[in-house]
Design an enzyme around this catalytic site. Structure first.
Site, PDB file in Angstrom:
ATOM      1  N   GLY A  43      -8.239  -8.720  -6.675  1.00 51.17           N
ATOM      2  CA  GLY A  43      -7.657  -8.053  -5.524  1.00 51.17           C
ATOM      3  C   GLY A  43      -8.757  -7.371  -4.737  1.00 51.17           C
ATOM      4  NE  ARG A 338       3.435   5.393   1.113  1.00 48.73           N
ATOM      5  CZ  ARG A 338       2.635   4.375   0.870  1.00 48.73           C
ATOM      6  NH1 ARG A 338       2.253   4.116  -0.368  1.00 48.73           N
ATOM      7  NH2 ARG A 338       2.197   3.617   1.863  1.00 48.73           N
TER       8      ARG A 338
END
Length: 647
Positions: A43, A338
């Site tokens: 990644g 969040r």
């Protein structure tokens, strides 16, 4: 008690990283050729690290669980990447990015690591622009920015709703160059199954070839784990199906501390669950909260009518809508962090104001933005996200408000690392989401990509040399050493044990059961009674798994069900670790919300006098409770405060 040494350099905060680089040990170019480094993961963190280490001259073995690094889960990141460039001239700075990140993490991250992250953020943008990443640009040609949660400045660079994909393609191009040069050897469709230690140091891995089913041995002078987080412990999450915490658990069993496992992020902007047969959830970018307004009906009867299908959201008058984030947090509005936005959505739904057929959804509405900016402007900024939503939900978000609800997303916990990104096992490094280091109890949006690329491009290539400098005379290791033989033997015994159970339950059915336990008892709201129940239920599930799982096929060939079973065994272990950690931390902070510890207004209530530390869990053996060590978080440069997003 074992003392945790984080190796934080002395000196002023803004000078620590420079001082470290000025005095660290280096490996000269000729000696780099003698050294092998294994990087597990491709990644953003893994690909950037492998490319950078290859460019420096090391011999790199890079392992990819997918058929191509381009399929790494980093590709799913949508909204952007933070950096303190201050292109908007709106008051941003390295210090402000550092402070927003510390505050957003509810003061549970290391000052030195977070400041370094903010400091190198600007270099990431320069690197990616040089690679050709097509960041959005303003009319005059300069890079554009937008706002994300937890900040009052625009510092998020983006490429429409495909930022992760474009950044990954940049890292992939750098990695491919090194593969072409022969500096990096890429192993696709391989999964790490165990860490191999020789004389106490990480010296290699055992990996399964996912095409042939064979286990293979690989040796190196150092091992870097860049395998992402463990959000799929909850079964339903925004993570790709192959995203797993197995590599971290393998390292944990070999002596690496697992830090802050209870700190998992709930993302507020996900498409709600819509059926029993879902295998994952879809994230809608936090960037949508720039122009989208979140609301539920003010009147509970309107909410009931919507749930019954008798009323549409477009029929609700403006004065009958509760824009609850704007009401509760006027200074930040829809762009609160969040964890704050997620709990607020849950509170409204629990109170009976939720929408959708289940009542577990709130609206994300663009009617105001379309009227103010025009549909073409909104489409230019968010078009591909709107298209994705419509394909999944079969509803036009330009006409009808999106429905969203919180879901498990990112894990702030992970392998404990020091300032050099090395774990408690010498020679074993962890980068990106696989480590715990930079976000504390909650991650601000657009900071995951920042950390992954910071670690891979600008931090690890320096710090790993400090470790390898005294390894240049160590010859390459034979994979015939007893440690490799024993590790592979143990893996094969584990596979044989699983294949011989021949039970009646599928892997997915048991994983779903794990997910229900985790969401119900270790999810958005936790309390002591529920966590104790979770620990018992997880213990029972572990016994059920090892006595009743059914894995068809062979253990020596291509077998997807066996792969899933090996990961599920590790997920159950992570679940137990999360529950133990959540029970021990008797406070609320960021993504860890204990119902017994909240303010009168329902906000997270920290207890800095007792819990201002990193919890470092140490493996004690099969079926034995782990032991927790503490790394105290002594803040020198900022003062902890109750987080305030109201004014």
């Amino acid at each position: 008690m074992t003392k945790i040494d984080s190796k934080i350099p002395q000196g002023p905060l803004a000078e620590k990283w420079s001082n470290y680089k000025n005095h660290q040990k280096l490996v000269n170019p000729a000696n780099k050729r003698r050294l092998d480094i294994i990087v597990v993961g491709t990644g953003l963190a893994g690909a950037s690290a492998a490319a950078s280490l290859g460019e420096l001259g090391f011999n790199v073995l890079n392992f990819c669980i997918q058929d191509s690094p381009r399929r790494a889960h980093s590709i799913a990141a949508q909204g952007g990447i933070n950096a303190a460039k201050n292109y908007q001239n709106d008051g941003d700075s390295v210090y402000r990015l550092f402070y927003d990140t510390i505050k957003g993490g509810d003061y549970r991250a290391r000052e030195a690591n977070v400041y370094r992250l903010a400091e190198v953020s600007n270099s990431i943008i320069d690197q990616c622009v040089a690679q050709g990443v097509p960041f959005a640009r303003e009319y005059g040609g300069l890079l554009d920015n937008r706002s994300f949660g937890g900040a009052q400045v625009s510092r998020t660079f983006y490429a429409r709703g495909q930022t992760g994909q474009q950044l990954l393609l940049g890292a992939y191009s750098a990695l491919s160059r090194q593969v072409g040069k022969g500096a990096v050897k890429l192993y696709t469709r391989y999964e790490m199954l165990d860490l191999v230690k020789v004389d106490g140091r990480a010296r290699g891995i055992i990996a399964r070839n996912l095409v042939t089913g064979k286990t293979e041995r690989f040796s190196a002078h150092a091992v870097v784990v860049a395998t992402g987080g463990y959000g799929n412990t909850f079964f339903l999450s925004t993570n790709a199906m192959t995203s797993n915490g197995s590599a971290a658990v393998q390292c944990y069993r070999k002596g690496a501390y697992f830090a802050n496992p209870c700190m998992a992020q709930i993302h507020p902007t996900c498409i709600p669950v819509h059926g029993e047969f879902q295998s994952k959830l879809t994230l809608m970018s936090e960037s949508l909260r720039n122009d989208g307004r979140i609301w539920v009906p003010k009147n509970i009867k309107d909410a009931e009518a919507i749930r019954a299908g008798k009323l549409k959201p477009t029929n609700i008058k403006e004065e009958d809508r509760d824009y609850y984030l704007e009401r509760r947090y006027p200074a930040f509005g829809n762009l609160v962090p969040r964890d704050v936005a997620s709990r607020a959505a849950k509170e409204r739904c629990d109170a009976g104001y939720g929408v959708g057929t289940t009542g577990l959804a709130v609206y994300l509405d663009f009617a105001d933005a379309i009227q103010r900016l025009g549909k073409k402007v909104v489409e230019a900024k968010y078009g591909n996200l709107f298209q994705m939503y419509e394909k999944i939900v079969d509803d036009d978000p330009y006409v009808t408000p999106m429905m969203i609800y919180p879901a498990i997303h990112y894990t702030m916990g992970g392998l404990w690392v020091d300032y050099e990104l090395m774990t408690s096992v010498p020679g074993l490094f962890a980068i990106g989401e696989a480590n715990f280091s930079d976000h504390g109890a909650n991650r601000l949006g657009a900071s995951a990509l920042m950390q992954g690329l910071a670690d891979g491009y600008f931090v690890l290539p320096y710090t790993i040399q400090n470790y390898l400098a005294d390894q240049i005379r160590v010859p390459r290791f034979s994979t015939d050493l007893p440690e490799f033989v024993e590790a592979e033997k143990e893996i094969q015994a584990r596979i044989n044990k699983l294949m011989n159970i021949k039970g009646q339950h599928s892997v997915d059915s048991l994983h779903k059961k794990l997910g229900h336990i985790m969401w119900d008892f270790v999810g958005m709201g936790r309390d002591a009674e529920g966590l104790k129940a979770a620990i018992q239920k997880l213990s029972d599930l572990k016994k059920e798994f090892w006595s009743s799982v059914r894995i068809p096929g062979s253990g020596n060939d291509l077998n997807v069900e066996l792969e899933k079973a090996l990961r599920l065994a590790d997920f159950i272990e992570i679940g137990e670790l999360m529950a133990h950690d959540a029970l021990d931390r008797e406070e609320s902070c960021g993504g860890h919300f204990r119902l017994e510890h909240q303010t009168e207004e329902g906000e997270a209530l920290r207890h800095d006098d007792k819990f201002a530390y990193v919890s470092c869990w140490q493996y004690q053996g099969e079926d034995k409770a782990p032991v927790m060590l503490k790394e105290e978080l002594d803040y020198e440069f900022i003062v902890r405060q109750q987080r305030n997003y109201k004014s």
